[in-house]
Each structure stands twice: as C-alpha cells, then as structure tokens.
Enzyme design. Structure first.
Site, PDB file in Angstrom:
ATOM      1  N   ARG A  17      17.872  54.315  -6.190  1.00  0.00           N
ATOM      2  CA  ARG A  17      18.962  53.853  -5.319  1.00  0.00           C
ATOM      3  C   ARG A  17      18.659  52.526  -4.618  1.00  0.00           C
ATOM      4  O   ARG A  17      19.552  51.909  -4.053  1.00  0.00           O
ATOM      5  CB  ARG A  17      19.291  54.935  -4.285  1.00  0.00           C
ATOM      6  CG  ARG A  17      20.121  56.083  -4.851  1.00  0.00           C
ATOM      7  CD  ARG A  17      20.386  57.126  -3.793  1.00  0.00           C
ATOM      8  NE  ARG A  17      19.226  57.986  -3.600  1.00  0.00           N
ATOM      9  CZ  ARG A  17      19.127  58.883  -2.614  1.00  0.00           C
ATOM     10  NH1 ARG A  17      20.100  58.989  -1.718  1.00  0.00           N
ATOM     11  NH2 ARG A  17      18.060  59.653  -2.500  1.00  0.00           N
ATOM     12  N   GLN A  75       0.887  59.690 -11.661  1.00  0.00           N
ATOM     13  CA  GLN A  75       1.805  60.724 -12.106  1.00  0.00           C
ATOM     14  C   GLN A  75       2.679  60.126 -13.201  1.00  0.00           C
ATOM     15  O   GLN A  75       3.613  59.386 -12.927  1.00  0.00           O
ATOM     16  CB  GLN A  75       2.667  61.232 -10.946  1.00  0.00           C
ATOM     17  CG  GLN A  75       3.610  62.365 -11.349  1.00  0.00           C
ATOM     18  CD  GLN A  75       4.673  62.644 -10.302  1.00  0.00           C
ATOM     19  OE1 GLN A  75       4.952  61.796  -9.456  1.00  0.00           O
ATOM     20  NE2 GLN A  75       5.282  63.814 -10.365  1.00  0.00           N
ATOM     21  N   ARG A 341       2.115  23.021  10.747  1.00  0.00           N
ATOM     22  CA  ARG A 341       1.573  23.684   9.573  1.00  0.00           C
ATOM     23  C   ARG A 341       0.110  24.080   9.811  1.00  0.00           C
ATOM     24  O   ARG A 341      -0.471  23.760  10.851  1.00  0.00           O
ATOM     25  CB  ARG A 341       1.725  22.771   8.360  1.00  0.00           C
ATOM     26  CG  ARG A 341       3.185  22.570   7.948  1.00  0.00           C
ATOM     27  CD  ARG A 341       3.314  21.532   6.851  1.00  0.00           C
ATOM     28  NE  ARG A 341       2.543  21.898   5.661  1.00  0.00           N
ATOM     29  CZ  ARG A 341       2.269  21.060   4.672  1.00  0.00           C
ATOM     30  NH1 ARG A 341       2.662  19.789   4.748  1.00  0.00           N
ATOM     31  NH2 ARG A 341       1.575  21.456   3.627  1.00  0.00           N
ATOM     32  N   ASN A 385       0.812   7.230  21.414  1.00  0.00           N
ATOM     33  CA  ASN A 385       2.263   7.270  21.226  1.00  0.00           C
ATOM     34  C   ASN A 385       2.538   6.945  19.763  1.00  0.00           C
ATOM     35  O   ASN A 385       2.298   5.831  19.303  1.00  0.00           O
ATOM     36  CB  ASN A 385       2.945   6.245  22.138  1.00  0.00           C
ATOM     37  CG  ASN A 385       4.460   6.399  22.102  1.00  0.00           C
ATOM     38  OD1 ASN A 385       4.975   7.318  21.482  1.00  0.00           O
ATOM     39  ND2 ASN A 385       5.163   5.488  22.758  1.00  0.00           N
ATOM     40  N   ALA A 388       8.656   6.793  15.901  1.00  0.00           N
ATOM     41  CA  ALA A 388       9.609   7.424  14.991  1.00  0.00           C
ATOM     42  C   ALA A 388       9.462   6.839  13.594  1.00  0.00           C
ATOM     43  O   ALA A 388       9.320   5.631  13.411  1.00  0.00           O
ATOM     44  CB  ALA A 388      11.029   7.218  15.494  1.00  0.00           C
ATOM     45  N   ASN A 394      -1.736  10.479   3.413  1.00  0.00           N
ATOM     46  CA  ASN A 394      -3.050  11.118   3.334  1.00  0.00           C
ATOM     47  C   ASN A 394      -3.452  11.536   1.927  1.00  0.00           C
ATOM     48  O   ASN A 394      -4.584  11.983   1.719  1.00  0.00           O
ATOM     49  CB  ASN A 394      -3.074  12.353   4.249  1.00  0.00           C
ATOM     50  CG  ASN A 394      -1.953  13.331   3.938  1.00  0.00           C
ATOM     51  OD1 ASN A 394      -0.838  12.933   3.608  1.00  0.00           O
ATOM     52  ND2 ASN A 394      -2.222  14.610   4.072  1.00  0.00           N
TER      53      ASN A 394
END
Length: 465
Positions: A17, A75, A341, A385, A388, A394
């Site tokens: 089910r 089984q 991460r 700092n 943006a 890397n």
C-alpha cells in the site's frame, strides 16, 4: 533484565500500500528509516541476541540498518508473521528465557513499553502488547473470557478473519509480544496455515498457550501514537506529524519559543540555551546547538551546526554542515537567503547577507559579506568588507586552492580573487578587479582593463530577410 532477552524485529514486509519501490521499513520518520527508530530505541535494552528479519528488499534493508551485533535472517517467501519468526529460531539464544518480538514498521514504540512487555512475560507467560482504539480496523482483536475488559485473554482474531461481532471489539493487538523462548520454539513448530490468507499467523500461538495452561497477559501501551504502524503514505505522514508535535512540545516545555509547533521539523537532535526563538517552517537535521538568545527566522534549514549566543538567522537561510560542521559566532547576522556550506566557521558579529555562499572558509570577528558573493576555501581576517559580486576562484579544474585575506581588507564589488592568493592586511581591491598575484598590505590594487570609448560606434542589427 541483564541479557535475558532475545530481541526480534520483523522487517520483511513489502508494504504494497506504500506504492513504492522502497521497502516499507526504509521509509523515513524524522529523516530516519522506520526500522532504525525501533533498533535505536531497543539498543537501550540488554539483549543476548538482536535479530532483524528481512525479506522484501532484504539487501537494501540490511545495508541501511545499523546496530551493535545485529544478526539478519531472511524470510523468503513471505508467508505470514508466524513464518517470519520461524526464520529467527536458529538465531535465538536459548540461555535467554524471554523472546521479545517487535514490528519494524512501528517506529515510535518506547523503551519503557518494551521493557514492561518483557517483564510481564518474565519467561513464564505469553505477554501481548495491546491498545484500545476508537477505530481498530486492520488490527487483530483481543478475545477475552466473557468479552469483559478484565477477562482472561483467550486468543487473537485477525481482522480479515473476524466476524462482524468480533470486529466491534476495540482492543487491538499491536503485533508485538514477549514469549518464553522454549515455549515459542514449540508453538511455532505447530503453526498451521488453514486461514483465509493461507498464511502462518504468529497470533495463533495465543490459543496454543491457553490450551497448555500457560498464562496469557495483555499490557497496554502508554498511548496510541507509540504503537501506530505504517501501511500507506497517509499513515506515514500522520505519524510524522505526531512525532514532530511531541518533539516540539518537549522543546517548548524546556523554554524554546516556537511560533507554530505544527510547522516545525526535527530530523536529528537539537540542543539549546535559554530564550531561543524559532519561526515557522524550519527544519533541523543532524546535530544542531542553539545557544542563548539565538533567533531563527522562517523557513530555514539548519544541519550539523553550532550557533553561538545572540546569533540571528534571517529567513530562508540554508546552513549545511553535512560533512564538516558549521560554526556561527556570537552576535552574527546571517541571511536572508544565505548559504553556509560544510566547513564554514564564522567569528563574532560576522555578517553574511542575502545570496552569499560560504564554503570551507573562516571569517574572523566583524567580517562582512553582505550580498551576492562567494567565499570558498578562504581565510578572512577581522573587519574585512567583502563587496557585492566578489568571488574566490578556488578551483583550477583539478585542485582546490586557498585565498588568504588579511584584517581590514576592503574588496570592491565584482572582483575575482584567483587562488592561491594572499591579500595583505589593510589592502583595498578596486571594484571589478581580477586579482591573480599577491597583494601587499596597505595599498590600493586595481587589476582591470583601462576604460575606453569609441565615439559613433553602431550596434549590429539583424539582417532583413
């Protein structure tokens, strides 16, 4: 009760089910397979033998199941619950007078309940775990002498074989029992399959015990939730919410403020200090610690992380310490829509803003990367700092390299820092620079093409057909 128990967990069923290729007992509650919940709880009981009966999807179940000194028996084919336990007989330790039989698809059974069931058996009685339900459809019914609630147990009638009158009985058999080991061997050898399904029912041993004069006793579960099994996705979802509600209530009683306990999910362990607040829709996985005064905004996912005192996690932030835990320092501000991460280590009062990703990097106290940036394999000094659109490049296509940014560095917007690279303390990187060489401390470094304008230049136009 030291090592007086054989522990048998039935986990062979297909779960038709569920309508899934995944074996039923591997479907998760709170991020963990159903059968693993049972085994983890039962690990608290001393046992002479720990046996898991597998069948459908046996290889997958055995591969995903963890526990100390587990023994698997198979089984094949699946011919009923009695047939299942017959397969476990060679693995039983006859020095243990009690055999405790549990269901792999009943994940929330409690240690105290299992212990009480074994103690009710005591090696001399057949003890059944029962529950009284408003709607016991699907459960075997407990037949008692005179059908009195306190009458002696005479047998169990499977729902499929029960008469209409028997189906009105509200006391159901949960599928879990404790039996004298020697008697269990004898009873299982005598099982027959003359029933509507042509199966060997474990429940038939109740009548055998009664016929031999072995006392049959019933102990009732502390609550309905801990003995509910899973047969379809509806029941799985219902049990998930019941589990989460219990976890949420325990946290709230300990002082955590959940804005809506119905919209909370714990798939691991959550430890906490005082005055912790969690908004709606948050998911916690693995091990998470929230120190005093931590606030977690709506719809955050936090896995394997430690958040120090006063840290604020704004909505829709994803913190994933799956392979290496994430550390967030005291007073840090993270998000919204930030991603930390594995290996992200943030100092005190670090700011990680919207659409900033940090991987395997450390940011010292007061460093800021407020929007649209990537920091991978980087060591960032105090009060940096980070502008943006700036990224650390890397990966060279084969190997990862590290970027070291000294204290008080200012990285302008839209910069590419090509690792391996060191930027000296107090340096400034002009916006739009692609930096490939070591940057000395204190100065301004600009690495971009000189701006040029071509007067009268015309854009190309599409050729007319």
């Amino acid at each position: 009760m030291a090592s007086t128990i054989n522990l048998v967990v039935m986990a062979a069923g297909k779960g038709t089910r569920m309508k899934s290729a995944t074996p039923k007992v591997l479907h998760p509650i709170a991020g963990k397979p159903l059968v693993q919940h049972v085994l983890d709880t039962m690990a608290l009981l001393p046992a002479a033998a720990r046996i898991v009966i597998t069948g459908h999807g046996a290889e997958a179940v055995e591969a995903r199941t963890r526990g100390e000194a587990l023994r698997f028996v198979r089984q094949m084919p699946q011919l009923g619950t009695g047939h299942a336990v017959q397969q476990a007989l060679p693995a039983l330790d006859d020095s243990a007078p009690i055999t405790l039989i549990l269901n792999g698809d009943t994940p929330l059974v409690q240690e105290a309940t299992a212990r009480a069931l074994a103690e009710a058996c005591g090696g001399t009685k057949l003890a059944l775990l029962t529950v009284v339900l408003d709607d016991p459809t699907g459960y075997g019914r407990i037949l008692r002498e005179g059908q009195r609630p306190d009458g002696a147990v005479l047998g169990i009638k499977e729902h499929k074989d029960a008469s209409e009158a028997e189906r009105q009985i509200r006391e159901g058999y949960t599928g879990m029992m404790a039996a004298p080991t020697a008697a269990l061997r004898r009873w299982l050898a005598a099982l027959k399959n003359d029933n509507a399904q042509g199966e060997y029912y474990l429940t038939d041993i109740v009548a055998m015990a009664v016929a031999e004069g072995v006392p049959v006793v019933a102990t009732q579960a502390a609550n309905e939730t801990e003995v509910l099994g899973v047969n379809d996705p509806v029941q799985l979802a219902d049990l998930e919410r019941r589990f989460q509600r219990c976890e949420a209530e325990a946290l709230m009683r300990a002082g955590v403020r959940l804005l809506d306990p119905a919209r909370f999910d714990l798939r691991g362990t959550l430890t906490h200090g005082s005055d912790v607040e969690i908004d709606v829709g948050c998911v916690f996985e693995g091990h998470v610690h929230l120190a005093d005064g931590v606030k977690v905004g709506a719809h955050c996912v936090i896995k394997n992380a430690r958040l120090d005192a006063g840290a604020v996690i704004h909505p829709f932030t994803h913190i994933d310490g799956e392979s290496q835990p994430v550390q967030v320092g005291a007073g840090a501000l993270i998000g919204p829509f930030a991603r930390l991460r594995p290996g992200a280590t943030l100092g005190r009062e670090v700011h990680i803003g919207n659409f900033v990703e940090v991987k395997n990097s450390s940011l010292a106290d007061g460093a800021k990367a407020n929007h649209l940036a990537y920091l991978g394999d980087a060591t960032v000094g105090e009060r940096v700092n980070y502008g943006a659109g700036a990224i650390t490049a890397n990966y060279d296509g084969a190997n990862k390299h590290r970027t070291v940014i000294g204290a008080d560095v200012h990285v302008g917007s839209n910069c590419v820092l090509v690792a391996p690279l060191t930027i000296g303390a107090g340096a400034t990187i002009g916006g739009g620079s692609t930096v490939t060489k070591e940057v000395p401390a204190g100065g301004l470094t600009v690495a971009r093409a000189r701006q040029a304008t071509l007067p009268g230049w015309q854009r190309p136009v599409k050729a007319k057909k």
